[in-house]
Every structure is written in C-alpha cells, then in structure tokens.
Design a protein around this motif. Structure first.
Motif, PDB file in Angstrom:
ATOM      1  N   LEU A  20      32.283  34.527  30.085  1.00  0.00           N
ATOM      2  CA  LEU A  20      32.500  35.553  31.191  1.00  0.00           C
ATOM      3  C   LEU A  20      33.902  35.330  31.925  1.00  0.00           C
ATOM      4  O   LEU A  20      34.479  36.196  32.289  1.00  0.00           O
ATOM      5  CB  LEU A  20      31.440  35.360  32.070  1.00  0.00           C
ATOM      6  N   ILE A  21      34.232  34.106  32.129  1.00  0.00           N
ATOM      7  CA  ILE A  21      35.490  33.818  32.859  1.00  0.00           C
ATOM      8  C   ILE A  21      36.628  34.413  32.021  1.00  0.00           C
ATOM      9  O   ILE A  21      37.687  34.831  32.549  1.00  0.00           O
ATOM     10  CB  ILE A  21      35.676  32.248  33.155  1.00  0.00           C
ATOM     11  N   SER A  75      41.081  37.618  31.452  1.00  0.00           N
ATOM     12  CA  SER A  75      42.123  38.608  30.384  1.00  0.00           C
ATOM     13  C   SER A  75      41.857  39.955  30.508  1.00  0.00           C
ATOM     14  O   SER A  75      42.721  40.746  29.752  1.00  0.00           O
ATOM     15  CB  SER A  75      41.468  37.998  28.967  1.00  0.00           C
ATOM     16  N   SER A  76      41.291  40.617  31.514  1.00  0.00           N
ATOM     17  CA  SER A  76      41.126  41.848  31.781  1.00  0.00           C
ATOM     18  C   SER A  76      42.351  42.474  32.393  1.00  0.00           C
ATOM     19  O   SER A  76      42.850  41.856  33.570  1.00  0.00           O
ATOM     20  CB  SER A  76      39.665  42.213  32.510  1.00  0.00           C
TER      21      SER A  76
END
Length: 354
Positions: A3-4, A9-10
């Motif tokens: 999730l991190i 990386s979004s």
C-alpha cells in the motif's frame, strides 16, 4: 508495504506533494523571512510575527517540516520514476481486432520490399513494436503510439516543482541579507505645483527641481512602532554637512508630509523596501537555471500531453497492406487525425514513384 509503495509511486501523490511544496513556498511571500523577519521582530507590537518565528515560518526552507516534506517529494519522485520505467511488454495482442474504429487497406506494388520499408518508417516514429509475428509471407506488427503522453503529467509536475523551489530558495537566500534600501517617491514642488517621480537608493543624494538643497535617505524601518514602513530622510542645505531629518511613512495619507512639514517639496512614498544588491539578482543566481529548466519541463510536459495515445497494427501479406488503429480513449479526434497521417505515410512509402 504494498500500500505504501502504491501511494508513493502514484503520480497523484507526487502532484499532491508538489502542491504542498508550492503552498509552503507561498508562505515566503506573505511572511517576512530571514533578516527582514528578525528586523521586524524587534518591535514589541509584532506579537503575531513572534508566533510565526516560533513555528519556524520565518525561515521556511530551513525548517524541519520543510526538510520532511522535501524528503517525501524526493521519495515519491524516485518511486514514480521506477514504476514508470519502461519494461518488456507482455500480453500485447499480436493479431489486430476484426473490427476497429480506424482501418485502411493499401496495395503494395513491390511486396518484396514493403515490409522492410514500412517497418523502417514506423520504427522511426514509434520505436520498436510492442509485439510482432511472422508467418510465411504474412507479417503483423503492433505499435504503442503516444506512450510519452503517460509521462506528461509527471514532467509538468516536476517542472512546476523546479520553478517553485528555484523561486523559494532564491527568496530564502536573498532574505539572509537585507540588501539595499530603495524607494520610489512622488515629489511635488510646493511653489509651482509640478510633480516628479524619483527612484532613490539609500545614501544617494538628490536635488529636486531647482531647489539648492539635497535630499538623501538615511535609514529604513520595516515597521515603525506598528505604523508600517518608514523612511528617514535628510534635507541638507547646499555646502553643509548636516541637515534636518524627517520621516516619510509608506501608509501615510496623501498630503501628510505637506501638512506636517513646511518644506520646499512635498514627498509621498509610492514604494519602499529592500532590493538585492547589484550582482545578487535572480539573473545572477544559479537558481535561475533551475527555474528555466523547470519552465522547459513544464512546456515539454504540456506538449507531450497533447499527443494521441493508442495502438496501431501493421499487417502485410503479399500485396495486401492493412493498417488498424484503436485509440486509448474512444472518440479521440486527435488519434483520428494522426491515423490519417500514418496511412498517408504508408501510402507514400509504398508508392513506386518514391
């Protein structure tokens, strides 16, 4: 951890962090920084400024929370670049769809050279095909077009970040020193009523109109006892070393100087403050290169974002040449125009008169 990684990386996360840095940099415009803040904090009335200094907002680019924010920006940028790094494509359909929004069939007068000619042309435009298949005389190649448009938002945000950081760091560094006192003054001759405008710097003597006295700026107070910016000027009679000092307030109403001082001229301040010393301006700073690079990335990202995205298939079997195009977004008019150009390019390439 996954999730991190997805969050860091979004591109949306990177854009949000860039926005936060931009908002933090905006604080350097509305809140005095560096030496200017310390100078203003000497006034007992500057209680709000004392609180801002306690929060570290008078030196934004050296505050711990700004370092933390920039660390997140750097981590997000690295993660985004790693995620966007080109990888070998798998699962790309080699066969073109039976029905597609864009199709064009051509005839190759010289089938023995058609594949090599068209492949060379499209390689120069789109790079290596994402998938290809050779079955006897039938050759199929699939090209992903407009892939640079995926990186357009990242480039634009990176350019904005460089411009914001360049401007903020320059403002932060220039605020370490107070610089030169400079003022734009509106001066009215009390005898003739003539008005002139004078751009003065500290310790620079001026003679207004035909009066023999000289006027000079002696000092500047950023906030005099809560009354706002104030200049201390001196009127020095000709051939004398000392003269009479008087204040000029930035926020004084029109005619204030004339009503409170019976002088040869009436002075009103249009602007006053500190300016960079000669050779210390933005054009002389290496941060100007950072801002120009950011502007270039911003323009490049905007230009790349205009490219049509989708997939193009080239099918050659003997004399039969078929082009098939599928846009990434249904009804993309840009893709339609580009497909017509790609088909025209293929037609010209196959022409025997070429």
């Amino acid at each position: 951890m996954s999730l991190i990684w997805r969050v860091m990386s979004s591109q949306r996360s990177f854009a949000l962090l860039v926005l936060l840095v931009s908002l933090a940099t905006l604080l350097t415009v509305v809140i005095p920084q560096g030496a200017e803040a310390l100078e203003m904090a000497k006034s007992p009335a500057a209680t709000r400024l004392h609180e801002l200094i306690g929060w570290g907002l008078s030196d934004v680019f050296r505050s711990p929370w700004m370092f933390a924010l920039l660390s997140l920006v750097g981590g997000s940028l690295i993660a985004t670049l790693v995620r966007a790094w080109p990888r070998a494509r798998t699962g790309v359909p080699v066969e073109p769809p039976e029905r597609a929004p864009h199709e064009r069939e051509l005839e190759a007068p010289a089938p023995e050279t058609a594949v090599e000619s068209l492949r060379a042309v499209y390689l120069s435009r789109f790079g290596a095909p994402s998938a290809q298949d050779v079955d006897g005389s039938r050759v199929v190649m699939a090209f992903d077009v407009g892939q640079g448009a995926r990186s357009a938002p990242l480039l634009s945000h990176l350019g904005l970040l460089a411009m914001v950081l360049g401007a903020g760091l320059y403002a932060s560094e220039s605020s370490r020193e107070l610089g030169l006192v400079r003022a734009m003054l509106e001066v009215k001759d009390t005898s003739s009523g003539v008005i002139g405008y004078f751009d003065m710097a500290k310790a620079e003597p001026f003679e207004f109109f035909q009066w023999p006295s000289s006027y000079v700026i002696r000092s500047f107070d950023r906030d005099f006892k809560g009354l706002g910016p104030m200049l201390v000027m001196e009127q020095r009679p000709k051939d004398q070393q000392q003269g009479i000092s008087f204040p000029i307030f930035k926020n004084a109403p029109p005619g204030f100087d004339g009503r409170h001082r019976d002088g040869q001229v009436e002075i009103r301040a249009l602007r006053m403050g500190f300016v960079p010393a000669p050779g210390a301006g933005l054009a002389d700073s290496p941060l100007a290169a950072l801002m120009l690079s950011g502007f270039a990335l911003l323009i490049l990202g905007a230009a790349m974002g205009q490219k049509a995205r989708g997939r193009l298939w080239l099918e050659v079997e003997g004399r039969r040449v078929r082009l098939v195009g599928v846009p990434a977004f249904e009804g993309d008019a840009d893709f339609d125009r580009q497909f017509q150009r790609w088909a025209l390019t293929a037609e010209i390439t196959l022409s025997p008169d070429r």
